[in-house]
Design an enzyme around this catalytic site. Structure first.
Site, PDB file in Angstrom:
ATOM      1  N   ASP A 265       0.857  -1.169   0.000  1.00  0.00           N
ATOM      2  CA  ASP A 265       0.000   0.000   0.000  1.00  0.00           C
ATOM      3  C   ASP A 265       0.906   1.236   0.000  1.00  0.00           C
ATOM      4  OD1 ASP A 265      -3.196   0.611   1.656  1.00  0.00           O
ATOM      5  OD2 ASP A 265      -2.123   1.725   0.108  1.00  0.00           O
TER       6      ASP A 265
HETATM    7  C1  GLC Z   1      -4.140   4.355  -0.140  1.00  0.00           C
HETATM    8  C2  GLC Z   1      -5.102   3.290   0.206  1.00  0.00           C
HETATM    9  C3  GLC Z   1      -5.273   2.256  -0.867  1.00  0.00           C
HETATM   10  C4  GLC Z   1      -5.120   2.888  -2.238  1.00  0.00           C
HETATM   11  C5  GLC Z   1      -3.702   3.405  -2.341  1.00  0.00           C
HETATM   12  C6  GLC Z   1      -3.417   4.057  -3.704  1.00  0.00           C
HETATM   13  O1  GLC Z   1      -3.528   4.952   0.942  1.00  0.00           O
HETATM   14  O2  GLC Z   1      -4.926   2.629   1.448  1.00  0.00           O
HETATM   15  O3  GLC Z   1      -6.570   1.669  -0.696  1.00  0.00           O
HETATM   16  O4  GLC Z   1      -5.374   1.919  -3.244  1.00  0.00           O
HETATM   17  O5  GLC Z   1      -3.419   4.359  -1.319  1.00  0.00           O
HETATM   18  O6  GLC Z   1      -4.160   5.220  -3.848  1.00  0.00           O
END
Ligand code: GLC
Length: 724
Positions: A265
């Protein structure tokens, strides 16, 4: 490209080029222009000019023209001519915005999830995207957490079926609906159970709860073919997911056999330092690579430290090549080597919303949940003069979070005024949206006399209230789930005016409605329904369509009850009628159960179940509609086991079926008995214990018909494995 060709390409790459394939940044960080919708903690350092174009995938950039320009520039620079992957959060639509996933799960229609994902894939692919970070298969049981809006509720079966259907919708093109998005299921694992409902908090779950409740949704998404997995921010058993070898290597890649791309993430590799499992970027990179995280999102420790790790023997060249090959294979499976622009050619961006507006409306109609309806409140007849007031009456910000940069949908006023003669709909001005959404005390009180005069000709008043859509989603945990004081006061004021009060609740989570529930004659939980919100609500409120949603997440009476969900274990002292009023599993100051339970939702019909029986390994029950309106009901099947090696829930959803019943009609509903119904996962096996079971059927999880069933090993072995 053949496997051999991929291997040849890999063999010709430098270490730095390989590490670049394992790095994902937004366009700005690569010195490229881009309209990234930054999520999570912004930060990270831009790459030096010498490294621009080195990354293998781009986060959060879309739009055919922009993507084409970035891709062309990249391919001009990259000596290996390896196309970029473009990934983004297309969570509930791209240009046509569909209901938030929590609302969608209240339809209890996996096909609605499939259709919503298909629309999103057509529009996202036309805009140059290759991968969506969806579905979020995190099971959720704590409405304090803002991201419950992105989830499919508290039950593992419903979550699994909705998640699998979304993957199919994203990845399987249909005639007339070309374009696919590779699905990246997230957040592995159990991000939906943060302690205290506090964003990014860690997770304390038993291994049994993980196995039976929290993991099935991801597994179902992978069984449906999800191409990628995103590792979660949180710890699992005290190890952050991004560095969790038992979770990622042993379970995901080992036992489940996942061979696709695993991405961290946003910044989660770097966050291993804050988690106190790494003292520097190099250790963080090593631990994430050891755990099998292929792509590092929005930090560059792989790029910065990878060569040193190789030199020190802390990273093997084989492990590096395996990770890069998974990324190259994904690009190859998406056809990017043959044509990096194929997705954009399948359908143009223009005109997409017009093509999908009706489908968006059809889906939105299935999601609202009628929580209460008394005194003939709903539906509103077109002959009646009805008032409309509240901060969401005129509000067009009803898309919900993660709306891909879209901001407005059809307002409730627009949805009603387009279906009622002008003199039949009276707007009651009760103050601006901001004033009624904020909790500040320096806002003028409701202008009661002004409102009374405006609504004098209306007996029924629709009061549109809820939470600001920006107060839901990521980084939006709350300790108070009540409506703001002014919104509660508005409802009390209308009740004091002796109006028939019909509350429409706009929210991305279950709110605490106890303070107003008695003052409302009807309550329609509207969620955030996307582009067609007002049209769907207008049709339902006026009876042009009937409400059919069922709660996928319990509504607590008070935050103090959380977690409160339907499948909690019975304890050794369940409250029993006539039993101890003190020494039982209860509170001194509040009933134990929720205000509205899982599976709850009224229709305009009057449906009952009868004649529950089990015969020929088929569970049969009859639905009767004795009302004056047609009804679309979701019949729910629950099972309980009377005695097992481990404590078992008082009921567990094992199947559900949506049926339509005209006034006066009786419908026979059948559920085939399956082995899955009479067994449970434990320590990696599906455990069956012969004995007594209770079969239950209901139109929600609390009012159930019951019948007993003895299940022997012979009878069990003769059952089909799972529902078809
Ligand atoms: C975020 C989220 C995730 C998302 C990623 C990219 O912080 O936790 O769900 O897909 O960043 O935007």
């Amino acid at each position: 490209m053949t496997e051999d060709a991929l291997a040849g390409l890999l063999a010709g790459m430098t270490v730095r080029e390989k590490l670049g394939q394992l790095t994902q940044l937004t366009p700005e960080y690569c010195g490229l222009s881009g309209t990234a919708e930054l999520t999570g903690p912004a930060g990270a350092h831009p790459l030096p000019p010498s490294d621009r174009g080195i990354v293998g995938s781009i986060l959060g950039c879309s739009g055919a023209e922009q993507v084409r320009a970035i891709q062309q520039e990249h391919l001009r620079r990259d000596r290996n001519h390896i196309p970029l992957l473009f990934m983004a959060d297309v969570i509930h639509g791209y240009r046509t915005i569909l209901p938030i996933p929590l609302a969608l799960s209240c339809s209890f229609l996996p096909d609605a999830a499939r259709r919503a994902a298909r629309i999103a894939a057509v529009e996202g692919a036309a805009a140059g995207l290759h991968v969506t970070f969806s579905p979020m298969a995190d099971l959720v049981r704590d409405p304090r957490w803002g991201r419950v809006m992105e989830a499919s509720g508290e039950d593992p079966l419903l979550n699994s079926r909705m998640s699998a259907a979304a993957v199919e919708g994203y990845q399987q093109a249909e005639p007339g609906m070309p374009g696919v998005l590779a699905s990246c299921v997230k957040h592995f694992a159990a991000y939906g159970a943060p302690e205290g409902g506090r964003e990014y908090s860690n997770v304390e779950l038993s291994s049994h709860a993980m196995e039976e409740s929290y993991l099935p949704g991801y597994h179902a998404a992978l069984e449906a073919g999800a191409s990628m997995v995103m590792a979660a921010f949180n710890t699992v058993d005290h190890v952050p997911a991004a560095a969790n070898v038992p979770l990622l290597r042993d379970l995901l890649r080992g036992k489940w056999g996942f061979s696709g791309v695993l991405i961290s993430d946003y910044g989660a590799v770097d966050e291993l330092i804050s988690h106190t499992v790494a003292d520097c970027g190099k250790t963080a990179a090593r631990k994430a690579l050891d755990a099998g995280v292929d792509i590092e999102m929005m930090s560059t420790h792989y790029l910065d430290q990878g060569e040193a790790l190789l030199d020190e023997g802390a990273l093997s060249p084989q492990a590096l090549d395996e990770a890069v090959l998974r990324v190259l294979r994904l690009k190859n499976e998406l056809g990017l080597f043959e044509d990096p622009f194929a997705g954009m050619k399948a359908a143009s961006e223009a005109g997409q919303m017009d093509r999908h507006r009706q489908a968006a409306l059809d889906i939105a109609l299935r999601c609202p949940v009628l929580l209460k309806n008394e005194n003939g409140a709903l539906p509103v007849s077109s002959e009646e003069t009805v008032g409309l007031t509240g901060p969401f009456a005129l509000e067009k910000g009803v898309l919900g979070g993660w709306s891909a940069g879209q901001t407005e949908g059809v307002s409730l006023w627009e949805g009603l005024s387009s279906r009622l003669a002008p003199q039949r709909l009276i707007y009651g001005d009760c103050g601006s949206l901001g004033s009624l959404l904020e909790g500040a005390d320096d806002i003028p009180p409701i202008r009661e006399e002004h409102l009374r005069r405006q609504l004098a000709s209306c007996q029924k008043v629709l009061v549109a209230v809820g939470e600001n859509q920006n107060d839901t989603g990521e980084g939006a945990s709350k300790t108070c789930l009540r409506l703001t004081p002014r919104q509660e006061a508005l409802i009390h004021t209308l009740k004091a005016m002796d109006k028939t009060v019909i509350a429409i609740i706009f929210s991305g989570r279950p709110l605490e409605l106890t303070p107003v529930v008695e003052d409302c004659d009807a309550i329609l939980q509207a969620w955030f329904l996307g582009s067609e919100s007002g049209n769907a609500l207008g049709q339902i409120l006026l009876g042009h369509a009937g409400p059919s949603g069922k709660l996928s997440m319990s509504f607590p009476r008070t935050v103090g009850q959380i977690p409160v969900y339907y499948s909690q274990l019975p304890t050794g002292r369940p409250p029993r009628p006539g039993g101890s009023t003190r020494y039982a599993a209860r509170y001194l100051d509040c009933p134990s159960g929720p205000l509205f339970p899982f599976g709850w939702g009224l229709t305009y019909g009057a449906c009952q179940l009868s004649d529950l029986k089990v015969e020929d390994e088929m569970i049969r029950v009859t639905l009767s509609n004795t009302g004056a309106y047609p009804a679309r009901e979701t019949v729910q099947l629950y099972i309980a086991q009377k005695a097992a090696a481990v404590a078992r829930p008082e009921k567990l959803l094992k199947d559900f079926r949506q049926v339509e019943a005209a006034p006066g009609e009786k419908v026979l509903v059948e559920f085939p008995c399956t082995r899955e119904m009479f067994s449970y996962p434990r320590l990696g096996r599906q455990v069956f214990e012969p004995g007594s079971f209770t079969v239950m059927a209901g139109l929600n999880s609390s009012c159930l018909l019951r019948c007993s069933l003895e299940m022997s090993p012979e009878r069990f072995d003769a059952l089909r494995k799972e529902a078809l």
